[in-house]
Design a protein around this motif. Structure first.
Motif, PDB file in Angstrom:
ATOM      1  N   ASP A   2       0.691  -1.307  -0.164  1.00 47.90           N
ATOM      2  CA  ASP A   2       0.105  -0.081   0.070  1.00 47.90           C
ATOM      3  C   ASP A   2       0.775   1.430   0.009  1.00 47.90           C
ATOM      4  N   ASN A   3       1.833   1.085   0.816  1.00 45.77           N
ATOM      5  CA  ASN A   3       2.907   2.594   0.911  1.00 45.77           C
ATOM      6  C   ASN A   3       3.502   2.709  -0.563  1.00 45.77           C
ATOM      7  N   GLU A   4       3.769   1.832  -1.309  1.00 45.11           N
ATOM      8  CA  GLU A   4       4.352   1.840  -2.673  1.00 45.11           C
ATOM      9  C   GLU A   4       3.231   2.303  -3.531  1.00 45.11           C
ATOM     10  N   GLN A   5       2.078   1.853  -3.261  1.00 43.29           N
ATOM     11  CA  GLN A   5       1.103   2.287  -4.189  1.00 43.29           C
ATOM     12  C   GLN A   5       0.687   4.011  -4.013  1.00 43.29           C
ATOM     13  N   GLU A   6       0.809   4.175  -2.738  1.00 40.24           N
ATOM     14  CA  GLU A   6       0.488   5.434  -2.372  1.00 40.24           C
ATOM     15  C   GLU A   6       1.468   6.390  -2.742  1.00 40.24           C
ATOM     16  N   GLN A   7       2.890   5.974  -2.873  1.00 40.54           N
ATOM     17  CA  GLN A   7       3.788   6.852  -3.366  1.00 40.54           C
ATOM     18  C   GLN A   7       3.851   7.117  -4.971  1.00 40.54           C
ATOM     19  N   ALA A   8       3.227   5.959  -5.507  1.00 41.44           N
ATOM     20  CA  ALA A   8       3.211   5.977  -6.861  1.00 41.44           C
ATOM     21  C   ALA A   8       2.096   7.069  -7.393  1.00 41.44           C
ATOM     22  N   ILE A   9       1.242   7.068  -6.477  1.00 39.67           N
ATOM     23  CA  ILE A   9      -0.136   8.086  -6.848  1.00 39.67           C
ATOM     24  C   ILE A   9       0.259   9.713  -6.356  1.00 39.67           C
ATOM     25  N   ASP A  10       1.339   9.470  -5.369  1.00 40.44           N
ATOM     26  CA  ASP A  10       1.774  10.810  -5.076  1.00 40.44           C
ATOM     27  C   ASP A  10       2.413  11.605  -6.027  1.00 40.44           C
ATOM     28  N   ILE A  11       3.382  10.852  -6.905  1.00 33.60           N
ATOM     29  CA  ILE A  11       3.805  11.148  -8.026  1.00 33.60           C
ATOM     30  C   ILE A  11       3.036  12.079  -9.151  1.00 33.60           C
ATOM     31  N   ILE A  12       2.014  11.141  -9.363  1.00 36.50           N
ATOM     32  CA  ILE A  12       1.240  11.647 -10.281  1.00 36.50           C
ATOM     33  C   ILE A  12       0.274  12.719  -9.729  1.00 36.50           C
ATOM     34  N   GLN A  13       0.025  12.786  -8.407  1.00 37.10           N
ATOM     35  CA  GLN A  13      -0.483  14.006  -7.831  1.00 37.10           C
ATOM     36  C   GLN A  13      -0.018  15.190  -8.129  1.00 37.10           C
ATOM     37  N   GLN A  14       1.359  15.185  -8.003  1.00 34.36           N
ATOM     38  CA  GLN A  14       2.204  16.183  -8.177  1.00 34.36           C
ATOM     39  C   GLN A  14       1.892  16.966  -9.417  1.00 34.36           C
ATOM     40  N   MET A  15       2.061  16.305 -10.500  1.00 38.57           N
ATOM     41  CA  MET A  15       1.927  16.510 -11.893  1.00 38.57           C
ATOM     42  C   MET A  15       0.458  17.149 -12.070  1.00 38.57           C
ATOM     43  N   MET A  16      -0.206  16.387 -11.523  1.00 42.13           N
ATOM     44  CA  MET A  16      -1.923  16.940 -11.376  1.00 42.13           C
ATOM     45  C   MET A  16      -1.989  18.370 -10.683  1.00 42.13           C
ATOM     46  N   ASN A  17      -1.505  18.421  -9.911  1.00 39.48           N
ATOM     47  CA  ASN A  17      -1.733  19.784  -9.074  1.00 39.48           C
ATOM     48  C   ASN A  17      -1.167  20.723 -10.011  1.00 39.48           C
ATOM     49  N   ARG A  18       0.059  20.458 -10.509  1.00 43.99           N
ATOM     50  CA  ARG A  18       0.668  21.605 -11.319  1.00 43.99           C
ATOM     51  C   ARG A  18      -0.332  22.145 -12.516  1.00 43.99           C
ATOM     52  N   CYS A  19      -0.686  20.988 -13.253  1.00 49.27           N
ATOM     53  CA  CYS A  19      -1.645  21.247 -14.311  1.00 49.27           C
ATOM     54  C   CYS A  19      -3.009  22.070 -14.060  1.00 49.27           C
ATOM     55  N   ILE A  20      -3.502  21.701 -12.773  1.00 49.60           N
ATOM     56  CA  ILE A  20      -4.511  22.409 -12.290  1.00 49.60           C
ATOM     57  C   ILE A  20      -4.383  23.808 -11.749  1.00 49.60           C
ATOM     58  N   HIS A  21      -3.157  24.122 -11.064  1.00 49.06           N
ATOM     59  CA  HIS A  21      -2.849  25.381 -10.620  1.00 49.06           C
ATOM     60  C   HIS A  21      -2.447  26.187 -11.705  1.00 49.06           C
ATOM     61  N   ASP A  22      -1.999  25.878 -12.734  1.00 50.67           N
ATOM     62  CA  ASP A  22      -1.533  26.617 -13.924  1.00 50.67           C
ATOM     63  C   ASP A  22      -2.679  27.236 -14.763  1.00 50.67           C
ATOM     64  N   LYS A  23      -3.587  26.042 -14.786  1.00 48.77           N
ATOM     65  CA  LYS A  23      -4.861  26.549 -15.545  1.00 48.77           C
ATOM     66  C   LYS A  23      -5.798  27.414 -14.870  1.00 48.77           C
ATOM     67  N   ARG A  24      -5.872  26.939 -13.454  1.00 50.37           N
ATOM     68  CA  ARG A  24      -6.819  28.088 -12.500  1.00 50.37           C
ATOM     69  C   ARG A  24      -6.378  29.559 -12.565  1.00 50.37           C
ATOM     70  N   TRP A  25      -4.808  29.497 -12.676  1.00 51.80           N
ATOM     71  CA  TRP A  25      -4.379  30.900 -12.678  1.00 51.80           C
ATOM     72  C   TRP A  25      -4.766  31.668 -13.959  1.00 51.80           C
ATOM     73  N   ALA A  26      -4.632  30.955 -15.110  1.00 49.29           N
ATOM     74  CA  ALA A  26      -4.599  31.444 -16.398  1.00 49.29           C
ATOM     75  C   ALA A  26      -6.436  31.831 -16.467  1.00 49.29           C
ATOM     76  N   LEU A  27      -7.185  31.077 -15.982  1.00 48.63           N
ATOM     77  CA  LEU A  27      -8.574  31.363 -16.273  1.00 48.63           C
ATOM     78  C   LEU A  27      -8.835  32.757 -15.160  1.00 48.63           C
ATOM     79  N   GLU A  28      -8.361  32.612 -13.926  1.00 55.59           N
ATOM     80  CA  GLU A  28      -8.434  33.856 -13.138  1.00 55.59           C
ATOM     81  C   GLU A  28      -8.023  35.166 -13.535  1.00 55.59           C
TER      82      GLU A  28
END
Length: 310
Positions: A2-28
């Motif tokens: 489970d810890n390995e799986q969580e770490q794998a998702i965490d790496i994807i989450q970091q990319m997801m967060n960056r994509c979301i933040h940049d798009k939200r900034w652009a819209l606002e």
């Protein structure tokens, strides 16, 4: 495991967060720039139309992709991919892809094509759309409600002048006394040279409407002795400017109250003073925003203030 799986998702989450933040900034940021040239009536109509369009788009996504519905309830968490029930709703094959992603795509690739991760990470672009739209809808809703809410009218504080009729023994009147309410000040430590540098900053990023700000105007703001309030052009820029000065201890951490109590700034879209709710909302919006564009310019100026200390 489970810890390995969580770490794998965490790496994807970091990319997801960056994509979301940049798009939200652009819209606002786009919305704020439109507010600079549109009338309040035009902005109100446009924001309401945008809000309805965004809600319709979300409804269509939720109807078409039931697997992402749980994201809404967890998207306020930094690791919402792991904490939500999204992973559990996937098929075994889809789960394996998320836990053992082999995608070679980059952030730049995603900017060109939002679906670039979807083959390796099913629903990636759909989740991205959900969070961006939910956050954008919330942003629009706050603006709409703020405009429709009855304005909190401030009365310009007046000094009460009371003359005493008590005479001294020599028959002369004592001087008039001025009773002033509690004084709210920035308690700033800025030198004239530093303020002069900040004048260049606020003018370069176009923080205020009208003609360029002078040294005397900005100094009167920091001294809380301004005779004419400045009209904000972009509340988020203003909030970031003062928040960064506070973080570096050039002004009091109580600066939001100082701005509101001294009626230093007018709202971008109406001739009413910025109140604490306006300022707090702008601070909340900007603190989760990547420091880029005009925010980066402000950050650069404030970081270099030490070079202008006397």
């Amino acid at each position: 495991m489970d810890n390995e799986q969580e770490q794998a998702i965490d790496i994807i989450q970091q990319m997801m967060n960056r994509c979301i933040h940049d798009k939200r900034w652009a819209l606002e940021e786009t919305l704020e720039r439109k507010a600079e040239v549109m009338t309040p009536t035009e902005m109100a109509k446009m924001e309401r139309s945008e809000y309805i369009r965004t809600l319709d788009e979300l409804a269509n996504i939720y109807a078409k992709y039931p697997a992402v519905r749980s994201i809404k309830n967890y998207m306020h968490l930094s690791n919402f991919l792991w904490e939500s029930t999204f992973i559990e709703s996937l098929t075994m094959g889809e789960k394996r892809k998320w836990f053992h992603s082999q995608s070679l795509a980059t952030y730049d690739d995603f900017c060109k094509d939002n679906s670039v991760f979807d083959q390796a990470l099913p629903y990636f672009s759909i989740i991205y759309q959900v969070v961006v739209n939910e956050q954008y809808a919330d942003f629009l809703k706050q603006r709409i409600e703020g405009r429709e809410q009855k304005s909190w009218e401030f009365e310009v504080p007046r000094l009460e002048i009371k003359e005493t009729d008590t005479k001294k023994e020599d028959g002369c009147h004592q001087p008039s006394t001025i009773e002033n309410a509690d004084r709210y000040t920035f308690e700033h430590t800025l030198t004239d040279a530093q303020i002069d540098n900040l004048v260049d900053c606020v003018n370069e990023v176009r923080m205020f409407k009208g003609s360029e700000i002078t040294f005397e105007q900005l100094k009167s703001i920091f001294d809380c002795q301004a005779t004419t309030p400045l009209k904000s052009k972009n509340n988020r820029l203003l909030a970031f400017f003062f928040d960064q000065l506070s973080n570096r201890e050039y002004i009091s951490e109580n600066w939001q109250v100082v701005v509101a109590k001294n009626h230093l700034f007018l709202s971008p879209q109406k001739d009413s003073f910025l109140n604490q709710n306006d300022i707090a909302t702008a601070v909340h919006d900007v603190r989760d925003t990547p420091i880029q564009g005009r925010l980066a310019k402000i950050d650069h100026y404030i970081k270099n203030l030490k070079a202008y200390s006397e």
